[in-house]
Design an enzyme around this catalytic site. Structure first.
Site, mmCIF file in Angstrom:
data_model
loop_
_atom_site.group_PDB
_atom_site.id
_atom_site.type_symbol
_atom_site.label_atom_id
_atom_site.label_comp_id
_atom_site.label_asym_id
_atom_site.label_seq_id
_atom_site.Cartn_x
_atom_site.Cartn_y
_atom_site.Cartn_z
ATOM 1 C CB SER A 112 47.414 73.615 27.802
ATOM 2 O OG SER A 112 46.933 73.581 29.129
ATOM 3 C CE LYS A 161 48.265 69.779 30.599
ATOM 4 N NZ LYS A 161 48.395 70.653 29.419
#
Length: 791
Positions: A692, A735
């Protein structure tokens, strides 16, 4: 001491035959019956008439050799006389008397018989009359008498001969023949030509044997005393049993068996289980109470009869009560609470329809970082359902027997933790929490995770069989709840049986509400304080959350509050404060020291070659800085920061994208070829992996080559392809919370993750703008500061 040549007298002999001996040594002045069967020995015995019945016995160095040569025989032996011969079908027995020590001078012949030239080795004349030898002689006689007294086995005639009128050399050799020595030790003694040396050696070995005999005798005496004591106790118990029976005071096994039978009649059991218990009761009734197995059977009966086979908590499912209990004990956790409310609603409907409400088709598994309330909510569920609560921790368990129990054949056998938990609860439908299921290990003792399959499978746990019980127990009424920090370490077969409910980290607003409603009160109570003695301002709680605690849960926050309360309690006890203490920011700094974290973790200014990414960890989300530095070279890429293989490949893909689109990005291709690229992720001691960070790495590389700064308030997450497409990622909620705590105001996310925004807390969405992107060009347009433009 006189020289060796003066100590002994040697006399040459004529040529004599040799009989080899496989093992053992015949000493001079002793007699023994030997068996001979080899041709080399029988040939000598057949010709003894011509040799005056005298032979030399030589011991072999290796008894396994059938036809020994000169090198296979010791060169010291015993001149012996064959007194009598007794022939049998397969061998010849002979009474042999040892006469003198001899030393072989040379071998003359080896076949068909062995012939040698030897000389007699005698002691020095008059040596036995010396005071030293006389003293050793009397010492040996006394030691041998003591050996006989402590139990050394010796023939009576030999003993009388040794105690009579005998020379010192004869006494030494005859005592040596009674010692338990190895063949090599006997041969070494035979080769000792000095009388004093032989007597000292025999004296030492005799003393060792006496010591061993005394130890063995002591052990036998102690064992006999213990046995006698045990027998005495058994006899006394039997007599006491008879007396109690006559007086009508019997309260032992008959009463116990009666109690077992009564308990069995009261319990509703499956027929097979009932028959097995009855069989064990009858077996115990026929067995002596002193039989060790009786204790094992009693333990088994007491365990199996104390289980709640037919006992249930008489719970009445009520949605209103359940909602009140859950909201009172836990803040937030909407998904978890909704799932529990659904479960209770189903139970309530089944009860109204008079259907079986105990069956639990789903096993819940709460997954999330530490400190978010996974374990504590189990008690709230039990309270809302009106059931008993049982919790066992599976962390570090490596033995299958911990789950399924030990078989009764083992000493100290006991049931497994699941049956123990059911017994502890006292009902067969408790809320049963299996904590830390992701930390179960396995080794040579078995795989506990595999043992859990049967217990957690609704189709199989109706007949769960613990090894110790050895009968099936119905676990279908139990509500199993498991907890874990991650799903990665849970075997797929076990994970397939679990309904996963994910916990994300708390936002700052949620932490504030949890601290204000629950943790402050708990900390005051734990440390013996009241609201009239200490109070904490709202701004102080927020200060603690922002500057002293950065975690997904609230465990560290709770520790900080407890630390502050302890310090206040000490001051009150020491009379340093006389009025109510109000905890302010200044007092927190004074007691806990300087702030551990900065409020704004994000950079204060836009930097060239540095981009902000987002990462997911087992304990929540984190922000991740990607740094890129360019140096003159040959286009080599260097990756540092303890990166995993997936993240390294993602960095390679990002660099390849930049090279492939250099003209579009207005980067000189020749410059790329002559420039080394160093990609670094700070906090090098922490392992990092995953795809990611792809768009973050690409953005930092483009920034370094174009010298365009990256906006400091922008974070990003997404996997990049070689064509610049942005692919979907996981952990967006965690996140986002981390970005919010770090002061980020804009997050670039893959367009495919737009559907996940529904799970983002409202407080986070108020302060952060989420921008979905499909191509890398969109990321660069949003993240890079254009020339002559302010960020």
């Amino acid at each position: 001491m006189p020289k060796k040549t003066d100590q002994t007298l040697k006399k040459s002999l004529e040529i004599l035959p040799v009989i080899p001996v496989r093992q053992g040594v015949l000493f001079p002045h002793t007699e023994s019956i030997l068996t001979f069967g080899r041709p080399v020995s029988l040939n000598v015995l057949d010709r003894l008439t011509g040799f005056n019945s005298q032979v030399i016995l030589l011991t072999q160095k290796d008894g396994r050799i059938d036809n020994p040569t000169a090198a296979d025989l010791y060169h010291f032996g015993v001149l012996s006389k064959i007194e009598k011969k007794f022939k049998t079908d397969q061998a010849t027995n002979a009474l042999v008397r040892g006469m003198e020590r001899v030393k072989i001078k040379r071998f003359i012949q080896l076949s068909p018989i062995i012939l040698v030239e030897a000389e007699i080795v005698r002691d020095e004349i008059g040596i036995e009359e010396t005071d030293e030898i006389k003293a050793l002689f009397h010492h040996l006689q006394k030691e041998f008498q003591r050996a006989i007294k402590v139990g050394k086995p010796v023939e009576f005639l030999n003993f009388m001969r040794l105690m009579g009128d005998i020379r010192a050399s004869e006494l030494t050799d005859q005592i040596a023949s009674t010692l338990n020595l190895q063949t090599k030790e006997k041969q070494a003694l035979l080769e000792m030509v000095h009388l004093k040396e032989r007597m000292l050696f025999v004296s030492h070995k005799l003393a060792e044997e006496i010591k061993v005999i005394e130890i063995e005798k002591d052990v036998v005496n102690k064992t006999q005393q213990k046995f006698d004591k045990h027998m005495r106790e058994n006899v006394l118990r039997e007599r006491m049993h008879t007396i109690q029976k006559e007086l009508g005071e019997l309260g032992d096994e008959e009463t116990m068996i009666g109690e077992y039978t009564k308990k069995l009649k009261k319990i509703k059991l499956p027929q097979e289980t009932k028959e097995k218990i009855q069989k064990e009761i009858k077996k115990l009734e026929r067995m002596s109470p002193h039989n060790p197995e009786a204790g094992y059977i009693q333990s088994w009966l007491e365990t199996i009869l104390s289980l709640p086979w037919d006992k249930k908590s008489k719970n009445t499912p009520n949605l209103t009560k359940a909602a009140q209990v859950l909201n009172k004990s836990h803040y937030g956790l909407k998904k978890v609470k909704d799932r529990i409310m659904e479960y209770i609603a189903v139970l309530q409907l089944k009860q109204k329809q008079k259907k079986e409400s105990g069956k639990n088709p789903n096993i819940l598994c709460f997954v999330g970082p530490p400190g978010v309330g996974k374990t504590s909510i189990g008690q709230s569920i039990a309270q809302s359902l009106g059931r008993k609560f049982v919790k066992i921790s599976l962390g570090g368990i490596r033995d299958e027997a911990e789950i399924r129990g030990h078989r009764r054949t083992y000493v100290g056998a006991m049931p497994g933790r699941i049956i123990k938990g059911i017994k502890q609860a006292g009902t067969n439908n408790p809320v049963f929490m299996l904590d830390e299921i992701d930390k179960v290990g396995n080794d040579y003792k078995g795989d506990p995770a595999s043992a859990l399959l049967e217990a957690l499978d609704p189709e199989q746990n109706v007949h769960f069989e613990d090894h110790y019980l050895d009968v099936p127990f119905d676990l279908s009424n139990v509500m199993f709840i498991t907890t874990a920090n991650t799903l990665d370490t849970i075997p797929s077969a076990l994970r397939d049986r679990l309904e996963i409910i994910r916990y994300s980290g708390y936002t700052e607003a949620e932490k504030f509400q949890i601290a204000k409603k629950y943790l402050v009160k708990k900390a005051r109570s734990t440390n013996g304080l009241s609201a009239t003695q200490v109070n904490i301002k709202d701004e102080t709680i927020k200060f603690l959350i922002q500057r002293y605690s950065r975690e997904a849960g609230v465990r560290e926050l709770e520790r900080l509050l407890n630390s502050l309360m302890r310090k206040v309690a000490r001051k009150i006890v020491e009379n340093k404060v006389t009025k109510k203490v109000v905890l302010t920011k200044e007092l927190v700094k004074q007691e806990l020291g300087p702030e551990k974290f900065d409020r704004e973790v994000a950079e204060n200014e836009a930097l060239v070659g540095q981009a902000t990414g987002l990462a997911w960890t087992r304990v929540g989300g984190e922000i991740l800085f990607i740094e890129v530095a360019l140096t003159k070279g040959k286009g080599v890429v260097k990756l540092t920061g303890k990166l995993g293989d997936v993240m390294k490949e993602s960095a390679q893909a990002a660099l390849t994208y930049v090279k492939a689109h250099a003209s579009q990005l207005k980067i000189d291709e020749e410059k790329i070829q002559k420039t080394d690229v160093h990609i670094h992720v700070p906090e090098g001691a922490v392992p990092k992996d995953g795809p990611s960070a792809g768009i973050t790495i690409a953005t930092a590389i483009v920034s370094a080559f174009t010298q365009q700064p990256v906006r400091q308030n922008v974070a990003m997450t997404g996997e990049i392809t070689l064509r610049g497409r942005i692919l979907r990622i996981g952990g967006l909620k965690e996140k986002s919370i981390a970005a919010h705590q770090a002061g980020i105001t804009t997050i670039l996310i893959p367009a495919d993750n737009e559907r996940d925004l529904v799970d983002i807390p409202t407080t986070v969405k108020k302060h952060i703008q989420f921008i979905p992107v499909k191509q890398m060009s969109e990321v660069l347009d949003r993240a890079l500061v254009k020339p002559n433009k302010k960020c």
